[in-house]
Design a protein around this motif. Structure first.
Motif, PDB file in Angstrom:
ATOM      1  N   ARG A  20       0.818  -1.209   0.000  1.00 32.55           N
ATOM      2  CA  ARG A  20       0.000   0.000   0.000  1.00 32.55           C
ATOM      3  C   ARG A  20       0.853   1.261   0.000  1.00 32.55           C
ATOM      4  O   ARG A  20       0.514   2.255  -0.641  1.00 32.55           O
ATOM      5  CB  ARG A  20      -0.908  -0.001   1.245  1.00 32.55           C
ATOM      6  CG  ARG A  20      -1.958   1.103   1.237  1.00 32.55           C
ATOM      7  CD  ARG A  20      -2.814   1.023   2.483  1.00 32.55           C
ATOM      8  NE  ARG A  20      -2.042   1.357   3.676  1.00 32.55           N
ATOM      9  CZ  ARG A  20      -2.428   1.085   4.917  1.00 32.55           C
ATOM     10  NH1 ARG A  20      -3.543   0.431   5.126  1.00 32.55           N
ATOM     11  NH2 ARG A  20      -1.677   1.442   5.947  1.00 32.55           N
ATOM     12  N   GLU A  21       1.975   1.226   0.727  1.00 37.39           N
ATOM     13  CA  GLU A  21       2.868   2.375   0.833  1.00 37.39           C
ATOM     14  C   GLU A  21       4.297   1.915   0.515  1.00 37.39           C
ATOM     15  O   GLU A  21       5.079   1.620   1.418  1.00 37.39           O
ATOM     16  CB  GLU A  21       2.813   2.992   2.233  1.00 37.39           C
ATOM     17  CG  GLU A  21       1.456   3.575   2.596  1.00 37.39           C
ATOM     18  CD  GLU A  21       1.440   4.218   3.978  1.00 37.39           C
ATOM     19  OE1 GLU A  21       2.517   4.304   4.616  1.00 37.39           O
ATOM     20  OE2 GLU A  21       0.366   4.635   4.423  1.00 37.39           O
ATOM     21  N   PRO A  22       4.651   1.825  -0.761  1.00 33.11           N
ATOM     22  CA  PRO A  22       5.979   1.309  -1.133  1.00 33.11           C
ATOM     23  C   PRO A  22       7.136   2.124  -0.579  1.00 33.11           C
ATOM     24  O   PRO A  22       8.258   1.626  -0.502  1.00 33.11           O
ATOM     25  CB  PRO A  22       5.948   1.369  -2.669  1.00 33.11           C
ATOM     26  CG  PRO A  22       4.501   1.393  -3.030  1.00 33.11           C
ATOM     27  CD  PRO A  22       3.815   2.129  -1.929  1.00 33.11           C
ATOM     28  N   ALA A  23       6.884   3.367  -0.191  1.00 35.65           N
ATOM     29  CA  ALA A  23       7.953   4.216   0.334  1.00 35.65           C
ATOM     30  C   ALA A  23       7.840   4.399   1.844  1.00 35.65           C
ATOM     31  O   ALA A  23       8.390   5.351   2.397  1.00 35.65           O
ATOM     32  CB  ALA A  23       7.932   5.579  -0.358  1.00 35.65           C
ATOM     33  N   ASN A  24       7.151   3.488   2.523  1.00 39.80           N
ATOM     34  CA  ASN A  24       7.051   3.562   3.980  1.00 39.80           C
ATOM     35  C   ASN A  24       8.408   3.210   4.578  1.00 39.80           C
ATOM     36  O   ASN A  24       8.845   2.066   4.553  1.00 39.80           O
ATOM     37  CB  ASN A  24       5.973   2.615   4.497  1.00 39.80           C
ATOM     38  CG  ASN A  24       5.731   2.779   5.983  1.00 39.80           C
ATOM     39  OD1 ASN A  24       6.576   2.434   6.802  1.00 39.80           O
ATOM     40  ND2 ASN A  24       4.565   3.310   6.325  1.00 39.80           N
ATOM     41  N   ARG A  25       9.077   4.198   5.128  1.00 41.56           N
ATOM     42  CA  ARG A  25      10.459   4.034   5.567  1.00 41.56           C
ATOM     43  C   ARG A  25      10.589   3.075   6.750  1.00 41.56           C
ATOM     44  O   ARG A  25      11.553   2.301   6.835  1.00 41.56           O
ATOM     45  CB  ARG A  25      11.054   5.400   5.892  1.00 41.56           C
ATOM     46  CG  ARG A  25      11.125   6.310   4.660  1.00 41.56           C
ATOM     47  CD  ARG A  25      11.454   7.749   5.035  1.00 41.56           C
ATOM     48  NE  ARG A  25      12.779   7.882   5.593  1.00 41.56           N
ATOM     49  CZ  ARG A  25      13.897   7.946   4.887  1.00 41.56           C
ATOM     50  NH1 ARG A  25      13.845   7.880   3.559  1.00 41.56           N
ATOM     51  NH2 ARG A  25      15.068   8.093   5.463  1.00 41.56           N
ATOM     52  N   SER A  26       9.640   3.112   7.676  1.00 41.05           N
ATOM     53  CA  SER A  26       9.700   2.202   8.822  1.00 41.05           C
ATOM     54  C   SER A  26       9.592   0.751   8.373  1.00 41.05           C
ATOM     55  O   SER A  26      10.348  -0.115   8.830  1.00 41.05           O
ATOM     56  CB  SER A  26       8.575   2.525   9.817  1.00 41.05           C
ATOM     57  OG  SER A  26       8.728   3.805  10.365  1.00 41.05           O
ATOM     58  N   ALA A  27       8.641   0.473   7.483  1.00 44.64           N
ATOM     59  CA  ALA A  27       8.457  -0.898   7.008  1.00 44.64           C
ATOM     60  C   ALA A  27       9.669  -1.376   6.218  1.00 44.64           C
ATOM     61  O   ALA A  27      10.109  -2.524   6.362  1.00 44.64           O
ATOM     62  CB  ALA A  27       7.194  -0.988   6.151  1.00 44.64           C
ATOM     63  N   LEU A  28      10.229  -0.516   5.368  1.00 38.12           N
ATOM     64  CA  LEU A  28      11.418  -0.896   4.604  1.00 38.12           C
ATOM     65  C   LEU A  28      12.592  -1.223   5.523  1.00 38.12           C
ATOM     66  O   LEU A  28      13.291  -2.227   5.337  1.00 38.12           O
ATOM     67  CB  LEU A  28      11.803   0.234   3.646  1.00 38.12           C
ATOM     68  CG  LEU A  28      10.898   0.436   2.432  1.00 38.12           C
ATOM     69  CD1 LEU A  28      11.250   1.742   1.727  1.00 38.12           C
ATOM     70  CD2 LEU A  28      11.012  -0.736   1.463  1.00 38.12           C
ATOM     71  N   ALA A  29      12.803  -0.374   6.539  1.00 39.86           N
ATOM     72  CA  ALA A  29      13.925  -0.593   7.448  1.00 39.86           C
ATOM     73  C   ALA A  29      13.738  -1.872   8.253  1.00 39.86           C
ATOM     74  O   ALA A  29      14.666  -2.681   8.386  1.00 39.86           O
ATOM     75  CB  ALA A  29      14.064   0.610   8.386  1.00 39.86           C
ATOM     76  N   ASN A  30      12.548  -2.081   8.779  1.00 40.02           N
ATOM     77  CA  ASN A  30      12.301  -3.250   9.621  1.00 40.02           C
ATOM     78  C   ASN A  30      12.303  -4.554   8.828  1.00 40.02           C
ATOM     79  O   ASN A  30      12.832  -5.566   9.283  1.00 40.02           O
ATOM     80  CB  ASN A  30      10.971  -3.078  10.363  1.00 40.02           C
ATOM     81  CG  ASN A  30      11.096  -2.142  11.544  1.00 40.02           C
ATOM     82  OD1 ASN A  30      11.900  -2.348  12.438  1.00 40.02           O
ATOM     83  ND2 ASN A  30      10.287  -1.088  11.537  1.00 40.02           N
TER      84      ASN A  30
END
Length: 383
Positions: free
Chosen positions: A257-267
């Motif tokens: 849904r949010e390809p640029a969600n920084r928290s999700a990418l990092a985790n």
């Protein structure tokens, strides 16, 4: 050590009508109830804004209904008198708990102010402040911090004469000149409840209370299915419980849904690396590193400029960037829908308008989007 923060009262523009949230819910596969015991402290959304006898007694003593400006008198009652000075500390407390403790964080301040205002018949509006990015890390949880405040409006009694030109009064721990420097957007009560439950989940995580953390993160998403931080916290709970597959599913769901969600990418990158899936981890780490760190609303403003310049294709690119890092704001979807329509893509426009309707904080705005949806559907049926 706790510190007392001066509260500033700021005049602002008229806000829209009473806020309601989209229908809460989340795909059932995300839940793993069987892996968690019943919580020691059960989530209680109804208790967040509830007043108790002592709070009601304080309002009765204040006699707000006699005041020329009941909003200002309420602020005086809560924050200007020495006996009720509020200290800032990190704990997330309900309205009644904050009143009893005389301390709490920004959500505690919002809960208590809103509870008193509602009890006094004063309308309130909740506002998310677009503060600069601030990362925090607790163990294996990486997140971006946020900030909220509350605006108190005039009572809507018929025939009332307003002696003040101010439409609302904003209550915040931040100084007034600092508040004025930030963009803000109205959020629904359900989103505030989601934030509250997510904070409680994070606090439980920090204390090692995984069962409580799970049920509060679950409740955060139940309150507002578009609240991204709730998914991030839920995934961290799963990881700490040893449910790496469930954690990965949640983070991938959020990134879809949010390809640029920084928290999700990092985790997610960290999780995959820990499992030895380094090539997959690097994909997400590279995507995170490639993201341009732009201020809040930067791409949105650029999209508006592109539309004004007659370039809907470029505008669409900018609006997509904003949606990819924050899919919970209705205006991003609405203006992306406008660009899609100008590009002759009604199917995509309908999808974005539907998302705008789902994420809008007030019934009035929801109705506007619903009308636009109906009009586009009718036009397509005639073609």
């Amino acid at each position: 050590m706790r510190r007392t923060i001066a509260l500033l009262v700021v005049a602002t523009a008229v806000l829209a009508g009473c806020a309601t949230a989209p229908d809460p819910g989340t795909p059932p596969p995300l839940w793993r109830d069987e892996a968690f015991a019943p919580p020691e402290h059960r989530p209680d959304p109804a208790g967040v804004f509830a007043t108790d006898e002592r709070m009601r007694a304080a309002l009765d003593t204040a006699a707000l209904w006699r005041a020329e400006d009941p909003r200002r008198l309420l602020v005086e009652l809560l924050y200007r008198r020495q006996s009720l000075a509020l200290d800032y500390e990190g704990a997330t407390r309900t309205a009644a708990e904050t009143f009893a403790a005389r301390s709490g964080n920004c959500l505690s301040l919002v809960a208590m102010t809103a509870a008193f205002a509602r009890e006094a018949g004063l309308p309130v509006r909740f506002r998310s402040i677009a503060v600069d990015e601030s990362w925090s890390r607790s163990g294996d949880l990486m997140a971006l911090s946020g900030h909220v405040n509350v605006a108190i409006g005039w009572p809507v009694a018929a025939g009332q004469v307003r002696r003040s030109k101010e439409s609302t009064i904003v209550v915040d721990f931040l100084p007034g000149e600092q508040i004025g420097a930030y963009r803000w957007r109205e959020i629904s009560p359900a989103t505030v409840l989601a934030m509250f439950m997510n904070n409680r989940a994070a606090e439980a995580l920090a204390q090692g209370r995984l069962d409580d953390a799970y049920w509060h993160a679950r409740e955060a998403i139940r309150q507002d299915a578009h609240f991204s931080a709730g998914y991030n916290t839920l995934a961290v709970v799963y990881r700490r419980r040893g449910l790496a597959d469930a954690a990965e599913t949640v983070w991938r769901t959020l990134l879809a849904r949010e390809p640029a969600n920084r928290s999700a990418l990092a985790n997610l990158s960290q999780l995959l690396a820990h499992e030895g899936r380094r090539d997959e981890a690097q994909v997400f780490a590279t995507r995170l590193q490639s993201l341009e760190v732009a201020p809040p609303f930067h791409w949105f403003d650029a999209g508006l400029d592109a539309l004004q310049a007659g370039d809907p294709r470029r505008a669409r690119e900018f609006f997509v960037r904003e949606v990819e890092r924050d899919a919970s704001y209705h205006e991003f979807h609405y203006w992306l829908a406008r660009a899609e329509l100008l590009l002759g893509r009604p199917k995509q426009a309908l999808r974005e308008l539907e998302l705008a309707r789902e994420t809008s904080p007030t019934p009035q705005v929801q109705a506007l989007y619903a009308a636009k949806l109906d009009r586009i559907k009718a036009e397509r049926a005639l073609q």
